[in-house]
Write a protein that holds these residues in place. Sequence first.
Motif, PDB file in Angstrom:
ATOM      1  N   GLY A  58       0.816  -1.203   0.000  1.00  9.82           N
ATOM      2  CA  GLY A  58       0.000   0.000   0.000  1.00  9.82           C
ATOM      3  C   GLY A  58       0.852   1.256   0.000  1.00  9.82           C
ATOM      4  N   ARG A  59       0.537   2.155  -0.903  1.00  9.42           N
ATOM      5  CA  ARG A  59       1.225   3.453  -0.960  1.00  9.42           C
ATOM      6  C   ARG A  59       0.206   4.569  -0.779  1.00  9.42           C
ATOM      7  N   LYS A  60       0.695   5.780  -0.559  1.00  9.09           N
ATOM      8  CA  LYS A  60      -0.174   6.944  -0.431  1.00  9.09           C
ATOM      9  C   LYS A  60      -0.854   7.217  -1.772  1.00  9.09           C
ATOM     10  N   ALA A  61      -2.149   7.430  -1.742  1.00 10.81           N
ATOM     11  CA  ALA A  61      -2.904   7.698  -2.969  1.00 10.81           C
ATOM     12  C   ALA A  61      -2.683   9.136  -3.430  1.00 10.81           C
ATOM     13  N   LYS A  62      -2.745   9.331  -4.725  1.00  9.31           N
ATOM     14  CA  LYS A  62      -2.636  10.670  -5.304  1.00  9.31           C
ATOM     15  C   LYS A  62      -3.998  11.371  -5.225  1.00  9.31           C
ATOM     16  N   PRO A  63      -4.033  12.677  -5.315  1.00  7.54           N
ATOM     17  CA  PRO A  63      -5.324  13.378  -5.280  1.00  7.54           C
ATOM     18  C   PRO A  63      -6.289  12.826  -6.327  1.00  7.54           C
ATOM     19  N   GLY A  64      -7.505  12.487  -5.896  1.00  9.40           N
ATOM     20  CA  GLY A  64      -8.517  11.967  -6.810  1.00  9.40           C
ATOM     21  C   GLY A  64      -8.372  10.497  -7.153  1.00  9.40           C
ATOM     22  N   GLU A  65      -7.359   9.831  -6.647  1.00 15.04           N
ATOM     23  CA  GLU A  65      -7.115   8.426  -6.975  1.00 15.04           C
ATOM     24  C   GLU A  65      -7.866   7.516  -6.003  1.00 15.04           C
ATOM     25  N   PRO A  66      -8.784   6.688  -6.478  1.00 12.05           N
ATOM     26  CA  PRO A  66      -9.529   5.794  -5.579  1.00 12.05           C
ATOM     27  C   PRO A  66      -8.605   4.791  -4.906  1.00 12.05           C
ATOM     28  N   TYR A  67      -8.917   4.473  -3.668  1.00 12.07           N
ATOM     29  CA  TYR A  67      -8.158   3.451  -2.946  1.00 12.07           C
ATOM     30  C   TYR A  67      -8.526   2.073  -3.467  1.00 12.07           C
ATOM     31  N   THR A  68      -7.548   1.181  -3.560  1.00 10.88           N
ATOM     32  CA  THR A  68      -7.848  -0.205  -3.895  1.00 10.88           C
ATOM     33  C   THR A  68      -8.108  -1.022  -2.638  1.00 10.88           C
ATOM     34  N   THR A  69      -7.625  -0.529  -1.506  1.00 12.50           N
ATOM     35  CA  THR A  69      -7.818  -1.195  -0.227  1.00 12.50           C
ATOM     36  C   THR A  69      -7.955  -0.120   0.841  1.00 12.50           C
ATOM     37  N   THR A  70      -8.803  -0.374   1.838  1.00 18.30           N
ATOM     38  CA  THR A  70      -9.056   0.652   2.841  1.00 18.30           C
ATOM     39  C   THR A  70      -9.006   0.097   4.255  1.00 18.30           C
ATOM     40  N   GLY A 102     -17.258   4.761   4.235  1.00 16.97           N
ATOM     41  CA  GLY A 102     -15.882   4.286   4.165  1.00 16.97           C
ATOM     42  C   GLY A 102     -15.041   5.190   3.294  1.00 16.97           C
ATOM     43  N   PRO A 103     -13.726   5.170   3.471  1.00 16.02           N
ATOM     44  CA  PRO A 103     -12.848   5.997   2.643  1.00 16.02           C
ATOM     45  C   PRO A 103     -12.910   5.565   1.178  1.00 16.02           C
ATOM     46  N   TYR A 104     -12.880   6.538   0.281  1.00 13.55           N
ATOM     47  CA  TYR A 104     -12.944   6.234  -1.153  1.00 13.55           C
ATOM     48  C   TYR A 104     -11.697   6.724  -1.889  1.00 13.55           C
ATOM     49  N   SER A 105     -11.299   7.952  -1.630  1.00  8.93           N
ATOM     50  CA  SER A 105     -10.095   8.538  -2.199  1.00  8.93           C
ATOM     51  C   SER A 105      -9.696   9.678  -1.271  1.00  8.93           C
ATOM     52  N   PRO A 106      -8.529  10.285  -1.449  1.00 10.66           N
ATOM     53  CA  PRO A 106      -8.147  11.386  -0.562  1.00 10.66           C
ATOM     54  C   PRO A 106      -9.205  12.492  -0.555  1.00 10.66           C
ATOM     55  N   GLY A 107      -9.768  12.758   0.613  1.00 11.40           N
ATOM     56  CA  GLY A 107     -10.758  13.819   0.745  1.00 11.40           C
ATOM     57  C   GLY A 107     -12.176  13.430   0.403  1.00 11.40           C
ATOM     58  N   THR A 108     -12.400  12.149   0.030  1.00 18.05           N
ATOM     59  CA  THR A 108     -13.758  11.707  -0.309  1.00 18.05           C
ATOM     60  C   THR A 108     -14.084  10.403   0.406  1.00 18.05           C
ATOM     61  N   VAL A 109     -15.383  10.124   0.512  1.00 18.47           N
ATOM     62  CA  VAL A 109     -15.831   8.890   1.148  1.00 18.47           C
ATOM     63  C   VAL A 109     -16.773   8.139   0.224  1.00 18.47           C
ATOM     64  N   ARG A 110     -16.951   6.878   0.538  1.00 20.49           N
ATOM     65  CA  ARG A 110     -17.918   6.018  -0.132  1.00 20.49           C
ATOM     66  C   ARG A 110     -19.104   5.902   0.815  1.00 20.49           C
ATOM     67  N   LEU A 111     -20.237   6.463   0.423  1.00 21.90           N
ATOM     68  CA  LEU A 111     -21.402   6.512   1.292  1.00 21.90           C
ATOM     69  C   LEU A 111     -22.305   5.303   1.035  1.00 21.90           C
ATOM     70  N   ALA A 112     -22.615   4.555   2.100  1.00 22.92           N
ATOM     71  CA  ALA A 112     -23.527   3.419   2.000  1.00 22.92           C
ATOM     72  C   ALA A 112     -24.918   3.885   2.421  1.00 22.92           C
TER      73      ALA A 112
END
Length: 267
Positions: free
Chosen positions: A170-182, A239-249
């Motif tokens: 796991g590396r730090k995500a770039k701005p706007g880059e979705p996480y593959t794992t959280t 849950g976290p989705y990308s830097p500064g954004t979330v995945r809303l359930a």
Amino acid sequence: MDDRKVGFDITALPPDPPARPDRARGRAARRPVITGAVVATTIAAAGVAGTITLTGSGNPVGLAAAVQITRKPTYYEARIVDPQAARKRFKAAFARYGLHIDVWLQPVSPHIVGTIVFEDQDERAQQSESEGAGIKMIYDRACRTASGADCSIGLRVPLNFKGHAIVQIGRKAKPGEPYTTTSPKDAVQDLNDLTVAQAEAALARKGLRVGLYNVYWPRWGTSLPRTRIPSQWKVSGAGPYSPGTVRLAIDAQGPMPPDVAAQMKRR
């Protein structure tokens, strides 16, 4: 919190998975290292150049680069040092000791930067494992995945290891880059049972926004654009989705639209 709703992306393969090890000799062994959501202690980046060398019985000398490798009596111990390092630095570090281990870097949520999120082996490596000479993970008990498992922060590779392995770090995500794992530690709390509109307002106060809306009916769940989601529907997790954004359930409080139902049935 329901892992199905905010942690379901944890074991998913990255959007563009790397090449698999050579399978000419048989079927490869494939192991998601974190079955669930990856988590906790971030490994600090060294930010220095250089490579590890060995002397005598094997204590490392010199400056750590991407990975710190120490020779033990029966195995090499490899611990991640700089999860932002170039892939070729990881490969070169392992190759220095005759180890055919490729490293791929995947964007992950902050608490699991520097952890190993996936491992894959070819048939020869799989055979080594069956003979007791396989790769073992180094786990951090203070670092938890969404499924409750310990997350991996390094490898123990037998001195006589043969074959080819791939590990994903796991590396730090770039701005706007979705996480593959959280990690659940990166989830936003206290949004459950709020309406979608209330949750959006609460997120805005935290400097966050919604990157993806996942809507769940009793048997199906799918992502929908905000324009198709009533503001009064209730939120069940974030849950976290990308830097500064979330995945809303969101728990649907109305019938599934016919076009969505048709799409679900085709899956």
